[in-house]
Design an enzyme around this catalytic site. Sequence first.
Site, PDB file in Angstrom:
ATOM      1  N   GLN A   1      -1.986   2.581   9.886  1.00 20.76           N
ATOM      2  CA  GLN A   1      -0.692   2.694   9.177  1.00 20.76           C
ATOM      3  C   GLN A   1       0.336   3.439  10.025  1.00 20.76           C
ATOM      4  O   GLN A   1       1.536   3.157   9.934  1.00 20.76           O
ATOM      5  CB  GLN A   1      -0.870   3.440   7.843  1.00 20.76           C
ATOM      6  CG  GLN A   1      -1.555   2.651   6.752  1.00 20.76           C
ATOM      7  CD  GLN A   1      -3.045   2.923   6.722  1.00 20.76           C
ATOM      8  OE1 GLN A   1      -3.648   3.272   7.742  1.00 20.76           O
ATOM      9  NE2 GLN A   1      -3.660   2.753   5.577  1.00 20.76           N
TER      10      GLN A   1
ATOM     11  N   ARG B   1       0.870  -1.185   0.000  1.00 22.56           N
ATOM     12  CA  ARG B   1       0.000   0.000   0.000  1.00 22.56           C
ATOM     13  C   ARG B   1       0.901   1.228   0.000  1.00 22.56           C
ATOM     14  O   ARG B   1       2.115   1.116   0.139  1.00 22.56           O
ATOM     15  CB  ARG B   1      -1.024  -0.013   1.151  1.00 22.56           C
ATOM     16  CG  ARG B   1      -0.620  -0.625   2.463  1.00 22.56           C
ATOM     17  CD  ARG B   1       0.413   0.119   3.244  1.00 22.56           C
ATOM     18  NE  ARG B   1       0.158   1.527   3.350  1.00 22.56           N
ATOM     19  CZ  ARG B   1       1.088   2.433   3.610  1.00 22.56           C
ATOM     20  NH1 ARG B   1       2.367   2.074   3.780  1.00 22.56           N
ATOM     21  NH2 ARG B   1       0.808   3.718   3.676  1.00 22.56           N
ATOM     22  N   GLY B   2       0.261   2.411  -0.116  1.00 24.69           N
ATOM     23  CA  GLY B   2       1.037   3.638  -0.294  1.00 24.69           C
ATOM     24  C   GLY B   2       1.159   3.888  -1.787  1.00 24.69           C
ATOM     25  O   GLY B   2       1.542   2.979  -2.539  1.00 24.69           O
TER      26      GLY B   2
ATOM     27  N   LYS C   1      -4.615  10.004   3.048  1.00 20.30           N
ATOM     28  CA  LYS C   1      -5.294   9.143   4.017  1.00 20.30           C
ATOM     29  C   LYS C   1      -6.350   9.890   4.821  1.00 20.30           C
ATOM     30  O   LYS C   1      -6.135  11.033   5.222  1.00 20.30           O
ATOM     31  CB  LYS C   1      -4.228   8.535   4.939  1.00 20.30           C
ATOM     32  CG  LYS C   1      -4.744   7.606   6.014  1.00 20.30           C
ATOM     33  CD  LYS C   1      -5.640   6.511   5.503  1.00 20.30           C
ATOM     34  CE  LYS C   1      -5.032   5.716   4.388  1.00 20.30           C
ATOM     35  NZ  LYS C   1      -6.051   4.894   3.644  1.00 20.30           N
TER      36      LYS C   1
ATOM     37  N   ASP D   1      -1.966  10.820  -2.255  1.00 19.40           N
ATOM     38  CA  ASP D   1      -2.386   9.773  -3.195  1.00 19.40           C
ATOM     39  C   ASP D   1      -2.737  10.349  -4.561  1.00 19.40           C
ATOM     40  O   ASP D   1      -2.639   9.663  -5.578  1.00 19.40           O
ATOM     41  CB  ASP D   1      -3.569   9.003  -2.633  1.00 19.40           C
ATOM     42  CG  ASP D   1      -3.086   8.083  -1.528  1.00 19.40           C
ATOM     43  OD1 ASP D   1      -2.948   8.552  -0.387  1.00 19.40           O
ATOM     44  OD2 ASP D   1      -2.774   6.909  -1.835  1.00 19.40           O
TER      45      ASP D   1
END
Length: 355
Positions: free
Chosen positions: A192, A45-46, A244, A233
């Site tokens: 996270q 992820r990321g 996020k 993102d």
Amino acid sequence: MVETVQWIDNCVVLIDQTRLPLEELYVTCRSFQEVADAIRGMVVRGAPAIGVAAAMGVALGVLHAPEPDLDSQFETICDTLAATRPTAVNLFWAIERMRRLYQKLRGRPVVDIRRWMIEEARLIREEDIAICRAIGRHGAALVPDGRTVLTHCNAGALATAGYGTALGVIRAAIESGKRVDVFADETRPFLQGARLTVWELQQDGIPTTLITDNMAGHFLKSGRIGCVVVGADRIASNGDVANKIGTYSVAVLAHENNVPFFVAAPISTLDLTLASGDQIPIEQRAAAEVTHVFGHAVAPDGTMVENPAFDVTPARYVSAIITEQGVARAPYTESLKRLAGAVYQKSVTVPGDTT
Ligand code: MRU
């Protein structure tokens, strides 16, 4: 430094981010479908890491597609990977870059197509590490010496091919001699911050304090936080930033308390086709991420849940956007376009190609 995404023996090897920090396990993906499942399931992820994994997924698909069906299979491979997560634009950027090379290679022997597609995916990974280092160099100057940096989610080595964007800025500030410590928001629901940011900064010996998300306002008001640095993102052309869930609240609280709020992201996170952040698709994730923590229920059965994975921070709350090409300031419509225009899109060198 942790290895987040690797190409080893014609497989994609990922550190399993659903298990950290309890276990350091590696998942081996042998098909593009397994890479797609890993992206959807948050094993990787990321935004930049998702892009690198997707590029490797395309390469894996091309490697295994039967030769006569390669063209039709190629579309299936790209569509499957593109359908995994909607918000991080790096995913679509990486697939598009792989598609451009594939089109350029049409008509060449399949063995060569496969080899160059793999090379391209590996190049995207290597470039990502270099890009993070450059973001770090540009951002280090903005971090105040002797102060605490607040970050949200994980925009570190685990969210990229290595070094990180927001955490890259912190690492570079420390490498330049600044005395910096970090406050990490826990970042519910997926944690996270607690699970990944604290784990990765501990590996580097960077002093890190974990706070729950609802403590951020208190510490921003206290004067203890010198600046906020987060990743992104997708960034619209006007500088609105999708990141996020919870980032928007932190940005507003930083603004209210005159604390600089910096966004660190590669140029591949810019989506200059969008006029504003209102047009950024926001991923909705499963209710179980909210009702459960590590498989344990924290809410009664039948609880109604909303779970948007990202929010959009309006550009007016963003003090600067740190990219590998330099630092953009408002008005972002001009500064981002200028920085993006400076990027020359590389790809592997294909013998005989003159385009
Ligand atoms: O849902 P995730 O964990 O993929 O979300 C990650 C983030 O929001 C990061 O801050 C962002 O992708 C930048 S990573 C360098």
